[in-house]
Design a protein around this motif. Structure first.
Motif, mmCIF file in Angstrom:
data_model
loop_
_atom_site.group_PDB
_atom_site.id
_atom_site.type_symbol
_atom_site.label_atom_id
_atom_site.label_comp_id
_atom_site.label_asym_id
_atom_site.label_seq_id
_atom_site.Cartn_x
_atom_site.Cartn_y
_atom_site.Cartn_z
ATOM 1 N N ALA A 1 -0.518 8.141 -0.476
ATOM 2 C CA ALA A 1 -1.325 8.991 0.350
ATOM 3 C C ALA A 1 -1.642 9.207 1.827
ATOM 4 C CB ALA A 1 -2.928 8.463 0.347
ATOM 5 N N LEU A 2 -1.715 9.461 2.520
ATOM 6 C CA LEU A 2 -2.326 9.761 3.929
ATOM 7 C C LEU A 2 -2.932 9.798 4.445
ATOM 8 C CD1 LEU A 2 0.398 12.346 4.683
ATOM 9 C CD2 LEU A 2 1.053 10.378 5.788
ATOM 10 N N VAL A 3 -3.460 9.524 5.552
ATOM 11 C CA VAL A 3 -4.654 9.181 5.453
ATOM 12 C C VAL A 3 -5.186 10.293 7.128
ATOM 13 C CG1 VAL A 3 -6.703 7.820 7.659
ATOM 14 C CG2 VAL A 3 -4.957 6.206 5.741
ATOM 15 N N PRO B 1 -5.367 1.069 1.671
ATOM 16 C CA PRO B 1 -3.927 2.206 2.097
ATOM 17 C C PRO B 1 -4.262 2.130 0.116
ATOM 18 C CG PRO B 1 -3.666 0.345 3.056
ATOM 19 C CD PRO B 1 -5.155 0.028 2.103
ATOM 20 N N VAL C 1 -11.397 10.327 -1.315
ATOM 21 C CA VAL C 1 -9.398 11.001 -1.896
ATOM 22 C C VAL C 1 -10.058 11.900 -1.834
ATOM 23 C CG1 VAL C 1 -7.289 10.449 -3.078
ATOM 24 C CG2 VAL C 1 -9.402 8.959 -2.394
ATOM 25 N N VAL D 1 -10.093 0.851 5.447
ATOM 26 C CA VAL D 1 -9.572 1.885 4.809
ATOM 27 C C VAL D 1 -7.991 1.174 4.162
ATOM 28 C CG1 VAL D 1 -8.209 3.918 5.162
ATOM 29 C CG2 VAL D 1 -10.244 3.630 6.064
ATOM 30 N N GLN E 1 -8.043 10.658 2.516
ATOM 31 C CA GLN E 1 -7.284 10.868 2.611
ATOM 32 C C GLN E 1 -6.561 11.062 1.511
ATOM 33 O OE1 GLN E 1 -5.245 6.436 1.808
ATOM 34 N NE2 GLN E 1 -7.557 5.316 1.254
ATOM 35 N N THR F 1 1.983 1.725 11.988
ATOM 36 C CA THR F 1 1.420 3.021 11.231
ATOM 37 C C THR F 1 2.228 4.469 12.340
ATOM 38 O OG1 THR F 1 -0.233 2.708 13.253
ATOM 39 C CG2 THR F 1 -0.779 2.218 10.449
ATOM 40 N N GLN G 1 0.044 8.085 8.957
ATOM 41 C CA GLN G 1 1.009 7.827 7.213
ATOM 42 C C GLN G 1 0.962 6.038 7.894
ATOM 43 O OE1 GLN G 1 4.680 8.819 7.087
ATOM 44 N NE2 GLN G 1 5.495 7.006 6.445
#
Ligand code: OGA
Ligand code: NI
Length: 363
Positions: free
Chosen positions: A270-272, A266, A55, A264, A88, A304, A244
């Motif tokens: 956050a954005l991946v 969520p 992160v 992953v 993320q 997504t 997203q």
């Protein structure tokens, strides 16, 4: 998403997954059932507990470059790009409304009647519009997913006929969202350049007018999630991808690390982010474009919104001089035009990291 020629590809009947579960909620047609070795086994979250993708806190990277926080976050970023190819970002500065607004219209779009969505068809062999991309034969397995993809920038890659008039605010929200994501990508590429010891404008200068496309993936629930895949394993052809996951999204994205599929999880707000093939080539393999896929689940819809950010099609791509050393780190990829790569990528089915064979120098 380079334009494709008019093709006469025969893809057979592609069933719309949302319609399919409406009429036969418990049936999974043969064409969606994967071979046993490629099925979407849900990996236990408990056993994967120690395996979290990194992160990155972007508020730390807004601090002066001399600040310890900045330095340590850059270090974390470089490790994330080398070891995971995925991370993320939190505190990314994009307003919650922007994120929520795009999610809202995306959801509304997919929930419209099929007749309405069919006004924006993804023709066989093309990659924009509503439907399933990357299908090139009648016997190819299908993903348990409905997709809607659009070229966003530069305007020349747009197909205005495919920008829906319903939901009413779709286009407006997508424009606003895309501007923010574009800024984020530029910012991330600066930090990535710094993490590689390059000057921060390096990628911006190289990329020219960057290409940006969006794909919305709608994964309906599946009565037998262990037989199907939401999205086939692949790496992204982009430089960077921003994913997203809808609010309260369940786990669905998995990345391949040390031969195991790692979910992953969520994180709120956050954005991946992941490294695409283009950055792998530019960094001569130092930063990895990691194979990933999506699995489905029995109860919940998962949505997504994925942005692909890449150099202009005209740009010549090859490992950067600074990352090649004939003695210790020989050049692993040939040079090519990004447009040619893009074309190669979209004209083949998704198959792990196979698309990068296009660029690999084989010894
Ligand atoms: C993609 C992708 C994963 C997901 O669209 O390229 O990897 O979870 N999507 O939707
Ligand atoms: Ni992807």
């Amino acid at each position: 998403m380079a334009p494709l020629p008019i093709s006469s590809i025969r893809v057979g009947k592609i069933e719309d997954v949302q319609e399919l579960i409406k009429s036969k909620p418990n049936k999974v047609p043969e064409r969606f059932i994967r071979e046993s070795n490629e099925r979407g086994v849900i990996v236990s979250l408990k056993t994967q507990h120690h395996h979290h993708i990194p992160v990155i806190d972007l508020s730390k990277l807004s601090k002066p470059h001399t600040h310890d926080d900045f330095f340590f976050e850059i270090l974390k970023l470089s490790q994330a790009c080398e070891d995971w190819g995925f991370f993320q970002v939190i505190n990314h500065g994009i307003e919650v409304e922007v994120v929520e607004d795009i999610e809202k219209v995306a959801k509304e779009f997919f929930e419209m009647p099929l007749e309405e969505k069919k006004k924006y068809p993804m023709e066989p062999g093309t990659v924009q519009g509503y439907g399933q991309a990357f299908i090139f034969s009648e016997d190819q397995k299908l993903d348990w997913c409905n997709m809607f993809a659009l070229g966003v920038h530069p305007p020349s890659i747009r197909n205005p006929k495919l920008w829906p008039s319903k939901p009413a605010r779709f286009s407006e929200n997508l424009e606003g969202y895309s501007k923010e994501i574009r800024k984020l990508c530029k910012r991330l590429l600066k930090y990535i350049a710094i993490s590689l010891g390059l000057k921060e404008e390096r990628f911006e200068e190289m990329f020219g007018e960057a290409v940006q496309a969006v794909r919305m993936n709608y994964y309906p629930p599946c009565s037998s999630p262990d037989l199907v895949l939401g999205l086939s394993p692949h790496s992204d052809g982009s430089a960077l991808t921003v994913l997203q996951q809808s609010k309260n999204s369940c786990v669905g994205l998995q990345i391949l690390k040390d031969n195991t599929w790692v979910p992953v999880l969520p994180l709120p707000n956050a954005l991946v982010i992941n490294i695409g093939d283009t950055l792998e080539v530019l960094t001569n393999g130092k930063y990895k474009s990691v194979e990933h896929r999506a699995v489905t689940n029995r109860e919940k819809v998962r949505l997504t919104i994925v942005t692909f950010y890449a150099p202009n099609y005209e740009v010549k791509i090859e490992p950067m001089d600074e990352l090649v050393d004939d003695e210790t780190n020989p050049c692993k990829y040939r040079s090519y035009n990004h447009g040619d790569y893009s074309y190669h990528y979209v004209s083949n089915k998704l198959q792990g990291k196979k698309s990068l064979d296009f660029a690999k120098i084989l010894n």
